[in-house]
Design a protein around this motif. Structure first.
Motif, PDB file in Angstrom:
ATOM      1  N   LYS A   2      13.431  44.798 -31.753  1.00 18.19           N
ATOM      2  CA  LYS A   2      13.248  43.728 -30.764  1.00 18.19           C
ATOM      3  C   LYS A   2      13.939  43.997 -29.441  1.00 18.19           C
ATOM      4  O   LYS A   2      13.540  43.475 -28.424  1.00 18.19           O
ATOM      5  CB  LYS A   2      13.676  42.379 -31.333  1.00 18.19           C
ATOM      6  N   HIS A  26       5.090  46.321 -36.154  1.00 14.22           N
ATOM      7  CA  HIS A  26       6.240  45.436 -35.932  1.00 14.22           C
ATOM      8  C   HIS A  26       5.832  44.256 -35.037  1.00 14.22           C
ATOM      9  O   HIS A  26       6.130  43.101 -35.348  1.00 14.22           O
ATOM     10  CB  HIS A  26       7.399  46.217 -35.302  1.00 14.22           C
ATOM     11  N   ARG A  30       5.521  40.262 -35.994  1.00 15.94           N
ATOM     12  CA  ARG A  30       6.260  39.249 -35.222  1.00 15.94           C
ATOM     13  C   ARG A  30       5.315  38.180 -34.675  1.00 15.94           C
ATOM     14  O   ARG A  30       5.622  36.990 -34.705  1.00 15.94           O
ATOM     15  CB  ARG A  30       7.025  39.927 -34.083  1.00 15.94           C
ATOM     16  N   GLU A  33       4.407  35.841 -37.422  1.00 13.19           N
ATOM     17  CA  GLU A  33       5.518  34.924 -37.743  1.00 13.19           C
ATOM     18  C   GLU A  33       5.629  33.771 -36.755  1.00 13.19           C
ATOM     19  O   GLU A  33       5.951  32.658 -37.131  1.00 13.19           O
ATOM     20  CB  GLU A  33       6.854  35.681 -37.715  1.00 13.19           C
ATOM     21  N   ARG A  34       5.387  34.032 -35.468  1.00 12.14           N
ATOM     22  CA  ARG A  34       5.686  33.055 -34.424  1.00 12.14           C
ATOM     23  C   ARG A  34       4.477  32.374 -33.784  1.00 12.14           C
ATOM     24  O   ARG A  34       4.634  31.383 -33.080  1.00 12.14           O
ATOM     25  CB  ARG A  34       6.493  33.745 -33.306  1.00 12.14           C
TER      26      ARG A  34
END
Length: 86
Positions: A2, A26, A30, A33-34
């Motif tokens: 990140k 990656h 992410r 997830e968001r």
């Protein structure tokens, strides 16, 4: 990853210390997830993104940001950039 800058990622990709695929996966993880909280993506095609990075990982370095995933309008994907007009 990140805290990895685009420049640092490109350097690691060029040195074969990092693959474009692992970096893209990656980011895709992410986003998954968001996304329900931030609603930043109008259209996202993970398969197209992975297809492109496979090509980057299998080819010689072609520039300073070679292999770093980018946001752009690709096959059948347009960008509205938040505009209600688009």
């Amino acid at each position: 990853m990140k805290d990895l800058t685009a420049r640092a990622a490109a350097h690691q990709i060029a040195q074969r210390q990092l693959t474009s695929e692992s970096l893209t996966r990656h980011f895709l993880d992410r986003i998954e997830e968001r996304e329900s909280d931030v609603a930043a993506w109008e259209c996202l095609d993970p398969n197209q993104a992975l297809e492109q990075v496979h090509q980057a990982d299998g080819s010689p370095v072609r520039g300073p940001l070679h292999g770093v995933p980018t946001l752009y309008a690709g096959r059948g994907i347009g960008l509205s950039q938040g505009s209600r007009i688009a």
